[in-house]
Design a protein around this motif. Structure first.
Motif, PDB file in Angstrom:
ATOM      1  N   VAL A  54      36.206  30.992  50.305  1.00 27.51           N
ATOM      2  CA  VAL A  54      37.819  30.859  50.040  1.00 27.51           C
ATOM      3  C   VAL A  54      38.607  29.855  49.615  1.00 27.51           C
ATOM      4  CG1 VAL A  54      39.402  33.147  49.149  1.00 27.51           C
ATOM      5  CG2 VAL A  54      37.341  33.293  49.593  1.00 27.51           C
ATOM      6  N   ILE A 108      41.037  30.694  44.532  1.00 29.24           N
ATOM      7  CA  ILE A 108      42.066  32.005  43.303  1.00 29.24           C
ATOM      8  C   ILE A 108      43.134  31.215  43.794  1.00 29.24           C
ATOM      9  CG2 ILE A 108      43.374  34.153  44.368  1.00 29.24           C
ATOM     10  CD1 ILE A 108      40.885  34.951  46.458  1.00 29.24           C
ATOM     11  N   ARG A 110      47.479  31.323  43.667  1.00 29.00           N
ATOM     12  CA  ARG A 110      48.421  33.183  44.250  1.00 29.00           C
ATOM     13  C   ARG A 110      50.596  32.530  43.126  1.00 29.00           C
ATOM     14  NH1 ARG A 110      52.935  32.853  47.002  1.00 29.00           N
ATOM     15  NH2 ARG A 110      53.408  34.979  47.872  1.00 29.00           N
ATOM     16  N   LEU A 128      40.026  32.792  40.281  1.00 35.33           N
ATOM     17  CA  LEU A 128      40.433  34.688  40.284  1.00 35.33           C
ATOM     18  C   LEU A 128      42.495  34.186  40.336  1.00 35.33           C
ATOM     19  CD1 LEU A 128      38.584  36.589  42.881  1.00 35.33           C
ATOM     20  CD2 LEU A 128      38.452  36.362  40.255  1.00 35.33           C
ATOM     21  N   ALA A 130      46.157  35.543  40.715  1.00 35.17           N
ATOM     22  CA  ALA A 130      46.883  36.738  40.790  1.00 35.17           C
ATOM     23  C   ALA A 130      48.557  36.126  40.733  1.00 35.17           C
ATOM     24  CB  ALA A 130      46.510  37.290  42.687  1.00 35.17           C
ATOM     25  N   GLN A 188      44.674  37.835  36.663  1.00 32.59           N
ATOM     26  CA  GLN A 188      43.506  39.034  36.049  1.00 32.59           C
ATOM     27  C   GLN A 188      43.945  40.212  37.340  1.00 32.59           C
ATOM     28  OE1 GLN A 188      41.966  35.807  37.944  1.00 32.59           O
ATOM     29  NE2 GLN A 188      39.679  36.038  36.859  1.00 32.59           N
ATOM     30  N   ARG A 189      45.234  40.276  37.527  1.00 33.08           N
ATOM     31  CA  ARG A 189      46.334  40.917  38.099  1.00 33.08           C
ATOM     32  C   ARG A 189      47.555  41.016  38.485  1.00 33.08           C
ATOM     33  NH1 ARG A 189      44.206  44.069  44.713  1.00 33.08           N
ATOM     34  NH2 ARG A 189      45.928  45.440  44.476  1.00 33.08           N
ATOM     35  N   VAL A 200      45.713  39.072  47.014  1.00 36.22           N
ATOM     36  CA  VAL A 200      45.094  37.855  47.555  1.00 36.22           C
ATOM     37  C   VAL A 200      43.582  38.734  48.615  1.00 36.22           C
ATOM     38  CG1 VAL A 200      44.817  35.840  47.964  1.00 36.22           C
ATOM     39  CG2 VAL A 200      46.410  36.357  46.746  1.00 36.22           C
ATOM     40  N   GLU A 202      42.577  41.018  49.394  1.00 35.99           N
ATOM     41  CA  GLU A 202      42.308  42.426  49.101  1.00 35.99           C
ATOM     42  C   GLU A 202      40.514  41.998  48.526  1.00 35.99           C
ATOM     43  OE1 GLU A 202      43.901  45.131  46.734  1.00 35.99           O
ATOM     44  OE2 GLU A 202      44.464  45.991  48.251  1.00 35.99           O
ATOM     45  N   TRP A 203      41.324  40.226  47.845  1.00 36.23           N
ATOM     46  CA  TRP A 203      39.527  39.900  46.916  1.00 36.23           C
ATOM     47  C   TRP A 203      38.858  39.110  47.986  1.00 36.23           C
ATOM     48  CZ3 TRP A 203      42.947  37.566  42.440  1.00 36.23           C
ATOM     49  CH2 TRP A 203      43.134  38.574  41.091  1.00 36.23           C
ATOM     50  N   ALA A 204      39.707  38.364  49.032  1.00 36.59           N
ATOM     51  CA  ALA A 204      39.036  37.558  49.904  1.00 36.59           C
ATOM     52  C   ALA A 204      38.124  38.067  50.529  1.00 36.59           C
ATOM     53  CB  ALA A 204      40.196  36.644  50.441  1.00 36.59           C
ATOM     54  N   ILE A 207      35.100  38.652  49.590  1.00 35.24           N
ATOM     55  CA  ILE A 207      34.427  37.696  49.705  1.00 35.24           C
ATOM     56  C   ILE A 207      33.466  36.474  50.949  1.00 35.24           C
ATOM     57  CG2 ILE A 207      33.983  35.269  48.372  1.00 35.24           C
ATOM     58  CD1 ILE A 207      36.273  36.571  46.709  1.00 35.24           C
TER      59      ILE A 207
END
Length: 262
Positions: A54, A108, A110, A128, A130, A188-189, A200, A202-204, A207
């Motif tokens: 990530v 991702i 942020r 992604l 956020a 997306q969030r 962030v 919670e996504w990472a 993965i």
């Protein structure tokens, strides 16, 4: 001879396990994207580390990024009125965004505060996105006399959001707040800013447990299907378009400054 001091770095990075945190770190300028910043981003992103699952792209200060450094662009025109410096800058911008899109790691963004122009492009290049509830996206290029031609932003935005909505956002230059950005899939969030790091993470977390090979192949498939929806990618002309428009404007101003021919 006294050696010249090294230029201040504008990007910070930290590897935490399988997550590489990359932070734009020039809050005094609103994290304006300079050629030096692009060089630093390329050094981090151009050669992927297979151990990294990530990459989190964030920014210091109140705003994610207020766009390209206009003072640097104008200085580049003064040095080279043909736009050569602008082309070099634009080519670096495309390479950075392509590195984010094509990275075997999941990228991702942020985002807090304003993401304007080049900042919008950097965020959109991530898989992604956020955003804090104070995030605002804007493309003011037309008002500044510029084309929307930075880092391949336009084809990605058309693919993610749709032509009708993109047309309205670009032609009016209006800001897009966090809630609307989520509705348009720019984000997306959306969470309160104090919860952004956890969103962030919670996504990472899941993965980082995926296999490197599976992630790499999946990212390649997603990128291939996205590009298959476009007959041609005119973003390869971004640097040429920006350079030609700015050079023409610079030439027009220089004629006006000279006054009428005697």
């Amino acid at each position: 001879m006294v050696p010249e001091p090294a230029p201040a770095r504008t990007v910070r990075s930290e590897l935490r396990g399988a997550v590489l945190h990359v932070e734009l770190d020039s809050p005094g300028t609103g994290n304006a994207v300079t050629s030096a910043m692009l060089d630093e981003l390329l050094a981090l992103l151009a050669v992927p580390d297979p151990a990294v699952r990530v990459i989190v792209l964030s920014a210091a200060g109140r705003d994610f990024c207020l766009g390209g450094d206009r003072d640097e662009l104008l200085a580049g025109l003064d040095e080279d009125p043909t736009g050569g410096r602008i082309r070099a800058y634009g080519d670096k911008a495309r390479r950075v965004c392509d590195a984010l899109v094509n990275s075997p790691a999941v990228t991702i963004a942020r985002v807090q505060g304003r993401a304007t122009g080049a900042g919008f492009a950097l965020a959109l290049a991530c898989d992604l996105r956020a955003g804090a509830d104070n995030a605002v996206f804007r493309l003011p290029e037309l008002a500044l006399g510029l084309p929307v031609a930075w880092g391949g932003l336009l084809p990605r935005l058309l693919h993610e959001v749709g032509a009708a909505r993109v047309r309205e956002i670009i032609l009016t230059g209006r800001p897009v707040g966090a809630v609307e950005a989520r509705e348009l899939a720019i984000l997306q969030r959306v969470v309160p800013e104090q919860e952004l790091d956890e969103a962030v993470a919670e996504w990472a977390r899941p993965i980082t447990r995926r296999s490197e090979a599976a992630l790499r192949v999946t990212k390649t498939l997603l990128a291939s299907h996205a590009s298959a929806t476009r007959l041609a990618d005119a973003a390869v002309l971004d640097s040429e378009l920006m350079a030609s428009v700015l050079a023409a404007a610079h030439y027009t101003r220089s004629l006006a400054d000279r006054g009428p021919a005697s």
